[in-house]
Scaffold this motif. Structure first.
Motif, short mmCIF file in Angstrom:
data_model
loop_
_atom_site.label_atom_id
_atom_site.label_comp_id
_atom_site.label_asym_id
_atom_site.label_seq_id
_atom_site.Cartn_x
_atom_site.Cartn_y
_atom_site.Cartn_z
N ILE A 4 -50.00 -33.34 -45.92
CA ILE A 4 -50.91 -32.08 -47.50
C ILE A 4 -51.52 -33.03 -47.81
O ILE A 4 -53.08 -32.99 -48.32
N HIS A 5 -50.88 -33.77 -48.65
CA HIS A 5 -52.01 -34.90 -48.84
C HIS A 5 -51.27 -36.49 -49.31
O HIS A 5 -50.48 -36.86 -49.06
N ASP A 6 -52.79 -38.11 -49.40
CA ASP A 6 -52.51 -38.39 -49.25
C ASP A 6 -51.79 -39.51 -50.21
O ASP A 6 -51.30 -40.52 -50.67
N ARG A 7 -51.36 -38.92 -51.63
CA ARG A 7 -50.83 -39.20 -52.53
C ARG A 7 -49.97 -38.57 -53.47
O ARG A 7 -49.70 -36.98 -53.01
N MET A 8 -48.55 -38.63 -54.34
CA MET A 8 -47.49 -37.60 -54.77
C MET A 8 -46.99 -38.34 -55.74
O MET A 8 -47.52 -39.40 -56.26
N PRO A 9 -46.31 -37.79 -56.93
CA PRO A 9 -46.11 -38.36 -58.15
C PRO A 9 -44.69 -39.39 -57.73
O PRO A 9 -44.15 -39.37 -56.60
N VAL A 10 -44.71 -40.09 -58.66
CA VAL A 10 -43.68 -41.65 -58.32
C VAL A 10 -42.46 -40.47 -58.68
O VAL A 10 -42.43 -40.16 -59.90
N VAL A 11 -41.50 -40.55 -58.23
CA VAL A 11 -40.15 -39.83 -58.83
C VAL A 11 -39.08 -40.89 -58.98
O VAL A 11 -38.95 -42.12 -58.19
N ILE A 12 -38.79 -40.90 -60.67
CA ILE A 12 -37.58 -41.77 -60.80
C ILE A 12 -36.41 -41.47 -60.41
O ILE A 12 -36.43 -40.39 -61.20
N LYS A 13 -35.78 -42.08 -60.16
CA LYS A 13 -34.14 -41.28 -59.79
C LYS A 13 -32.68 -41.26 -61.29
O LYS A 13 -33.40 -42.73 -61.82
N PRO A 14 -31.81 -40.91 -60.79
CA PRO A 14 -30.97 -41.28 -62.33
C PRO A 14 -30.79 -42.14 -62.27
O PRO A 14 -30.33 -42.33 -63.64
N GLU A 15 -30.22 -42.38 -61.51
CA GLU A 15 -29.63 -44.54 -61.30
C GLU A 15 -30.46 -45.46 -62.12
O GLU A 15 -30.23 -46.44 -62.13
N ASP A 16 -31.81 -44.77 -61.84
CA ASP A 16 -33.46 -45.57 -62.59
C ASP A 16 -33.85 -45.13 -63.98
O ASP A 16 -34.45 -46.39 -64.57
N PHE A 17 -32.65 -44.49 -64.64
CA PHE A 17 -33.42 -43.96 -65.74
C PHE A 17 -33.59 -45.26 -67.23
O PHE A 17 -34.78 -45.01 -67.54
N ALA A 18 -32.49 -45.30 -67.16
CA ALA A 18 -32.37 -46.67 -68.06
C ALA A 18 -33.41 -47.94 -68.32
O ALA A 18 -33.81 -48.25 -68.73
N ARG A 19 -33.40 -48.54 -66.29
CA ARG A 19 -34.36 -49.81 -66.43
C ARG A 19 -35.93 -48.82 -66.77
O ARG A 19 -36.82 -50.12 -67.10
N TRP A 20 -35.71 -47.78 -66.51
CA TRP A 20 -37.23 -47.49 -66.19
C TRP A 20 -38.11 -47.56 -67.93
O TRP A 20 -39.35 -47.82 -67.82
N LEU A 21 -36.89 -47.10 -68.72
CA LEU A 21 -37.65 -46.99 -69.89
C LEU A 21 -37.22 -47.72 -70.73
O LEU A 21 -37.79 -47.70 -72.15
N ASP A 22 -36.74 -48.52 -70.36
CA ASP A 22 -36.36 -50.06 -70.79
C ASP A 22 -37.71 -51.13 -71.16
O ASP A 22 -37.33 -52.35 -70.27
N CYS A 23 -38.85 -50.68 -71.49
CA CYS A 23 -39.52 -52.07 -72.29
C CYS A 23 -39.00 -53.06 -73.31
O CYS A 23 -40.10 -53.94 -73.26
N LYS A 24 -38.26 -52.68 -73.81
CA LYS A 24 -37.61 -54.45 -74.36
C LYS A 24 -37.61 -55.47 -73.46
O LYS A 24 -38.06 -56.68 -73.48
N THR A 25 -36.47 -55.40 -72.59
CA THR A 25 -36.15 -56.20 -71.08
C THR A 25 -36.66 -56.19 -69.81
O THR A 25 -36.12 -57.05 -69.55
N GLN A 26 -37.54 -54.68 -69.78
CA GLN A 26 -38.10 -54.82 -68.42
C GLN A 26 -39.23 -55.27 -68.50
O GLN A 26 -39.92 -53.93 -68.67
N GLU A 27 -40.07 -56.49 -67.41
CA GLU A 27 -41.74 -56.30 -68.18
C GLU A 27 -42.07 -55.17 -66.50
O GLU A 27 -41.01 -54.86 -66.04
N PRO A 28 -43.22 -54.85 -66.71
CA PRO A 28 -43.91 -54.19 -65.56
C PRO A 28 -43.43 -54.63 -64.03
O PRO A 28 -43.51 -53.76 -63.33
N ARG A 29 -43.46 -55.94 -64.00
CA ARG A 29 -43.39 -56.73 -62.79
C ARG A 29 -41.70 -56.23 -61.73
O ARG A 29 -41.30 -55.98 -60.87
N GLN A 30 -41.08 -55.95 -63.51
CA GLN A 30 -39.31 -56.30 -62.70
C GLN A 30 -38.94 -54.26 -62.37
O GLN A 30 -38.09 -54.38 -61.93
N VAL A 31 -40.29 -54.07 -62.68
CA VAL A 31 -39.70 -51.95 -62.00
C VAL A 31 -41.20 -51.32 -61.14
O VAL A 31 -41.00 -50.41 -61.15
N LEU A 32 -41.48 -52.80 -60.48
CA LEU A 32 -42.17 -52.23 -59.52
C LEU A 32 -41.79 -51.57 -58.51
O LEU A 32 -42.09 -50.83 -57.98
N ASP A 33 -40.74 -51.82 -57.99
CA ASP A 33 -39.59 -51.38 -57.06
C ASP A 33 -38.94 -49.63 -57.38
O ASP A 33 -39.07 -49.48 -56.42
#
Length: 254
Positions: free
Chosen positions: A170-199
């Protein structure tokens, strides 16, 4: 890209799914478009005494990201999406990736399959929703833009990645979906640098979404009802007629 999405769940459903307290309800929105307000969740307020909810807050922001260094919004392109592959290094998104990562609750999104001009076929809209239903969370970025007179506008963008195999046709792009178990890590900008959430910024698994063909009524922002998500039958694929072989008369009895 993601240019339209929907949030049709109730406030209680959104609150339960994203671990936030929503004091007020809101109407179902079937056709959320760029520049409109969107609901976002970010890390922020202190946890309420006696509450087991995580440290999160809810905001309404304009869907259309404005970096804080922009002088005149009229001369800056509307950034509704940010490419996950390059957001860390992009001047527009670098600060937000480090300090203001958000979740954007949604019920699904719309995408258009646009055939080549040579095919003569028209674009087909699809309503793309999670097979299991419920509320999902797109990865996003938030920035507060301040004008010269001191007024402020909270703005946001949705992160996109390469489409998985189920959506690629249909299209070559799609939104990034964050799973519930990863909410805290994604939102934690104090201890999780961008490179640490690349996965976390990768295509969701193949069977997560289902694509439902819908009418082109979703193209118009003024159309906002549940009929936008009603399935339609796809037109049969037309194959061009075979060219007749030239007749040189050698097999003719005439």
């Amino acid at each position: 890209m993601c240019g339209r999405f929907a949030l049709t769940s109730t406030a209680d459903q959104v609150g339960d799914a994203l671990g936030v307290l929503l004091n007020e309800g809101f109407p179902a929105r079937y056709n959320i478009a760029p520049t409109q307000p969107i609901l976002i969740v970010m890390s922020g307020n202190k946890q309420l005494p006696g509450s087991n909810l995580p440290d999160r807050r809810v905001l309404l922001v304009r869907w259309g990201f404005l970096p804080e260094w922009v002088k005149d919004p009229k001369e800056f392109p509307l950034l509704i999406n940010a490419r996950a592959e390059t957001a860390i290094g992009k001047a527009s998104f670098r600060a937000a990736m480090r300090h203001r990562r958000i979740l954007v609750p949604a019920s699904g999104f719309y995408e258009w399959h646009r055939p080549s001009k040579e095919s003569g076929e028209k674009a087909q809209a699809y309503w793309i929703r999670p097979r299991s239903g419920g509320v999902i969370a797109f990865a996003g970025l938030m920035e507060t833009w301040s004008s010269a007179n001191g007024s402020e506008v909270d703005t946001g963008a949705i992160l996109t990645t390469a489409a998985n195999g189920a959506i690629r046709s249909i299209h070559d792009r799609m939104p990034v979906v964050i799973k519930p178990e990863d909410f805290a890590r994604w939102l934690d900008c104090k201890t999780q640098e961008p490179r640490q959430v690349l996965d976390l910024m990768k295509p969701v698994q193949e069977d997560f979404f289902e694509a439902v063909p819908v009418s082109d009524r979703v193209n118009k922002v003024a159309n906002m009802g549940p009929e936008l998500q009603e399935p339609v039958a796809l037109d049969p694929v037309r194959t061009p007629p075979k060219k007749a072989e030239p007749d040189d008369g050698q097999l003719s009895f005439l």
